[in-house]
Design an enzyme around this catalytic site. Sequence first.
Site, PDB file in Angstrom:
ATOM      1  N   GLY A 131      -5.207   0.765   4.265  1.00 35.44           N
ATOM      2  CA  GLY A 131      -6.438   1.416   4.709  1.00 35.44           C
ATOM      3  C   GLY A 131      -6.857   0.945   6.087  1.00 35.44           C
ATOM      4  O   GLY A 131      -6.191   0.097   6.699  1.00 35.44           O
ATOM      5  N   HIS A 166       9.166  38.563   2.540  1.00 39.62           N
ATOM      6  CA  HIS A 166      10.310  38.124   1.751  1.00 39.62           C
ATOM      7  C   HIS A 166      11.533  37.992   2.641  1.00 39.62           C
ATOM      8  O   HIS A 166      11.770  38.878   3.472  1.00 39.62           O
ATOM      9  CB  HIS A 166      10.615  39.134   0.645  1.00 39.62           C
ATOM     10  CG  HIS A 166      11.845  38.777  -0.132  1.00 39.62           C
ATOM     11  ND1 HIS A 166      11.844  37.796  -1.105  1.00 39.62           N
ATOM     12  CD2 HIS A 166      13.127  39.233  -0.054  1.00 39.62           C
ATOM     13  CE1 HIS A 166      13.067  37.680  -1.598  1.00 39.62           C
ATOM     14  NE2 HIS A 166      13.873  38.548  -0.976  1.00 39.62           N
ATOM     15  N   GLY A 212       0.829  -1.208   0.000  1.00 42.64           N
ATOM     16  CA  GLY A 212       0.000   0.000   0.000  1.00 42.64           C
ATOM     17  C   GLY A 212       0.861   1.253   0.000  1.00 42.64           C
ATOM     18  O   GLY A 212       1.544   1.516   0.981  1.00 42.64           O
TER      19      GLY A 212
HETATM   20  P1  NAI Z   1      -4.560   4.756   2.315  1.00 39.89           P
HETATM   21  O1  NAI Z   1      -5.970   4.621   1.945  1.00 39.89           O
HETATM   22  O2  NAI Z   1      -3.935   6.097   2.370  1.00 39.89           O
HETATM   23  O3  NAI Z   1      -3.667   3.894   1.305  1.00 39.89           O
HETATM   24  C1  NAI Z   1      -3.865   2.530   1.110  1.00 39.89           C
HETATM   25  C2  NAI Z   1      -3.184   2.118  -0.171  1.00 39.89           C
HETATM   26  O4  NAI Z   1      -3.154   0.718  -0.221  1.00 39.89           O
HETATM   27  C3  NAI Z   1      -3.935   2.597  -1.410  1.00 39.89           C
HETATM   28  O5  NAI Z   1      -3.043   3.207  -2.301  1.00 39.89           O
HETATM   29  C4  NAI Z   1      -4.543   1.319  -1.959  1.00 39.89           C
HETATM   30  O6  NAI Z   1      -4.675   1.334  -3.365  1.00 39.89           O
HETATM   31  C5  NAI Z   1      -3.526   0.286  -1.515  1.00 39.89           C
HETATM   32  N1  NAI Z   1      -4.054  -1.062  -1.391  1.00 39.89           N
HETATM   33  C6  NAI Z   1      -5.226  -1.452  -0.829  1.00 39.89           C
HETATM   34  N2  NAI Z   1      -5.343  -2.785  -0.843  1.00 39.89           N
HETATM   35  C7  NAI Z   1      -4.198  -3.262  -1.428  1.00 39.89           C
HETATM   36  C8  NAI Z   1      -3.719  -4.560  -1.717  1.00 39.89           C
HETATM   37  N3  NAI Z   1      -4.428  -5.658  -1.408  1.00 39.89           N
HETATM   38  N4  NAI Z   1      -2.527  -4.686  -2.326  1.00 39.89           N
HETATM   39  C9  NAI Z   1      -1.778  -3.587  -2.628  1.00 39.89           C
HETATM   40  N5  NAI Z   1      -2.188  -2.328  -2.384  1.00 39.89           N
HETATM   41  C10 NAI Z   1      -3.383  -2.166  -1.773  1.00 39.89           C
HETATM   42  O7  NAI Z   1      -4.422   3.975   3.709  1.00 39.89           O
HETATM   43  P2  NAI Z   1      -3.260   3.919   4.781  1.00 39.89           P
HETATM   44  O8  NAI Z   1      -1.965   4.370   4.203  1.00 39.89           O
HETATM   45  O9  NAI Z   1      -3.373   2.600   5.411  1.00 39.89           O
HETATM   46  O10 NAI Z   1      -3.705   5.013   5.820  1.00 39.89           O
HETATM   47  C11 NAI Z   1      -5.006   4.956   6.381  1.00 39.89           C
HETATM   48  C12 NAI Z   1      -5.536   6.313   6.586  1.00 39.89           C
HETATM   49  O11 NAI Z   1      -4.922   6.920   7.721  1.00 39.89           O
HETATM   50  C13 NAI Z   1      -5.267   7.287   5.458  1.00 39.89           C
HETATM   51  O12 NAI Z   1      -6.193   7.156   4.415  1.00 39.89           O
HETATM   52  C14 NAI Z   1      -5.440   8.589   6.146  1.00 39.89           C
HETATM   53  O13 NAI Z   1      -6.795   8.892   6.220  1.00 39.89           O
HETATM   54  C15 NAI Z   1      -4.897   8.310   7.528  1.00 39.89           C
HETATM   55  N6  NAI Z   1      -3.519   8.804   7.610  1.00 39.89           N
HETATM   56  C16 NAI Z   1      -3.302  10.140   7.454  1.00 39.89           C
HETATM   57  C17 NAI Z   1      -2.036  10.647   7.504  1.00 39.89           C
HETATM   58  C18 NAI Z   1      -1.835  12.094   7.256  1.00 39.89           C
HETATM   59  O14 NAI Z   1      -2.808  12.838   7.269  1.00 39.89           O
HETATM   60  N7  NAI Z   1      -0.611  12.563   7.052  1.00 39.89           N
HETATM   61  C19 NAI Z   1      -0.865   9.801   7.746  1.00 39.89           C
HETATM   62  C20 NAI Z   1      -1.209   8.405   7.843  1.00 39.89           C
HETATM   63  C21 NAI Z   1      -2.485   7.954   7.806  1.00 39.89           C
END
Ligand code: NAI
Length: 475
Positions: A281, A454, A190
Amino acid sequence: MSKEFDVVVIGAGPGGYIAAIRAAQLGFKVACIDEWTNAKGGPAPGGTCTNVGCIPSKALLQSSEHFDQALHHFADHGISAKSVTMDVGQMLARKDAVVQQNNDGILYLFKKNKISFFHGRGALDVSQGGLHTVQVSGAQAETLLAKQVIIATGSSARALPGTPFDEVQVLSNDGALRIGAVPKKLALIGSGVIGLEMGSVWRRLGADVTILEGLPTFLGAVDQQIAKEAKKAFDKQGLKIELGVKVGEIKSGKKGVSIAYTNAKGEAQTLDADKLIVSIGRVPNTTGLNAQAVGLALDERGAIVVDAECKTNVPGIWAVGDVVRGPMLAHKAEEEGVAVAERIAGQHGHVNFNTIPWVIYTSPEIAWVGRTEQQLQADGVAYKAGTFPFLANGRARALGDTTGMVKFLADAASDEILGVHIVGPLASELISEAVVAMEFKASAEDIARICHAHPSLSEATKEAALAVDKRTLNF
Ligand code: NAI
Ligand code: FAD
């Protein structure tokens, strides 16, 4: 015996504890329940965000960025730092101390606002005497009664089917934040927000990092011009990202993890690594809440169904944050918490979903608000675009970080700002100006006419606004 409150909040993450504080400010008698427990068995309010999310990840990103700077960039400034080493134990201890400061801060805020805090698990029960009932289990077992209940139970990492987290070899965000030594080879599944942030931390510390992503497009939700620029930077850093893969069997043993997958060309591959972080996710936390006791409606993902005002199908029960629809972001949870407390008080709390900023804290940082160019095209909106590169910004040159750009998208006819997208240094801070501008329905010209200090990175924002009208001054 039971205890009666005006408002009971289940969960003390950013959604819950902020809702509790706002409700207390509005004069309500408030209780907040949270089950998170620290290493000493004490309460650790703050939820995912404070304990295994926003705060610890940013602490590690900061430490690893310092290390990377010392190794690769100090010499540019004439600083020679011989034998730079990283004590991972100290880095983790500092991160834990930062987390604890935040936990303690929330306990102090509960006291200051006269909120009764219960350390334990909260579960709904059949109502008593016209009041909602919440059973608290754990050390502080209690029956709480209230007219209004706010559920803010958050979310947990989603595991790959058949590959549960053991937090030793196969890690969720929790284990990813406490790897005790730099792994030689680190695999992530991911390449979303967690994948990129955690991948960056361990890459900077010397791990050979490969991220496997199922989708063929890198950061599909991000403006693609910005995403491409970011990908170029990550490629240069040596962060390996394979797109369009299909993950197959995962074998995990004492020596490490072996991940079978098919690459974008359809070829069978195997990736061997010391550790695997699964960041695909998150799922809403509703198990153990006993939602059925009150007939609370959940959707097919297990999220609590709410309307635009965070009302559930049960009168007097509200839900906010990761446990409901919408982006899983701490600031979104907080805004919903405030809005619900105000609605309970008869006020008109409001969350503007169109102006919620997103930030990915990599280097370069990626931040945006509003619609992307791809979304505007899909929506058939006529727009003008303007970009300005940090390469032409004096402060960025002085900082030694000229990667990336600021991009403005404005309505072709009215010039109203429809989206601002940034990849580059301190994008997380720069995006606030764009959020304010969009909240006030500003035009690109409004930003272009405002005096910016600036030398500052924010001049790139002004210049990108000028670029909408094709009249940049420094490029
Ligand atoms: P995410 O939704 O950002 O990314 C998950 C990724 O995994 C996606 O690109 C998806 O296509 C991929 N994916 C899903 N199933 C898969 C599979 N079976 N094989 C390969 N790829 C796959 O979710 P993530 O990174 O787990 O984070 C969860 C949430 O936590 C984020 O959506 C966000 O809302 C929050 N978060 C926010 C942060 C920030 O604001 N800086 C930092 C970290 C997390
Ligand atoms: P949570 O923070 O998950 O809090 C829920 C709380 O409820 C928890 O303490 C839990 O123990 C408690 N709870 C659950 N069920 C019960 C029950 N039945 N009884 C009692 N207590 C219960 N977002 C950002 O905006 N910026 C970031 O930089 C960022 N970085 C992140 C990094 C990582 C690694 C992760 C995983 C997430 C990150 N997020 C970030 C997302 C952010 O952490 C969440 O969006 C946010 O924490 C959601 O807040 P919440 O209050 O809805 O839930």
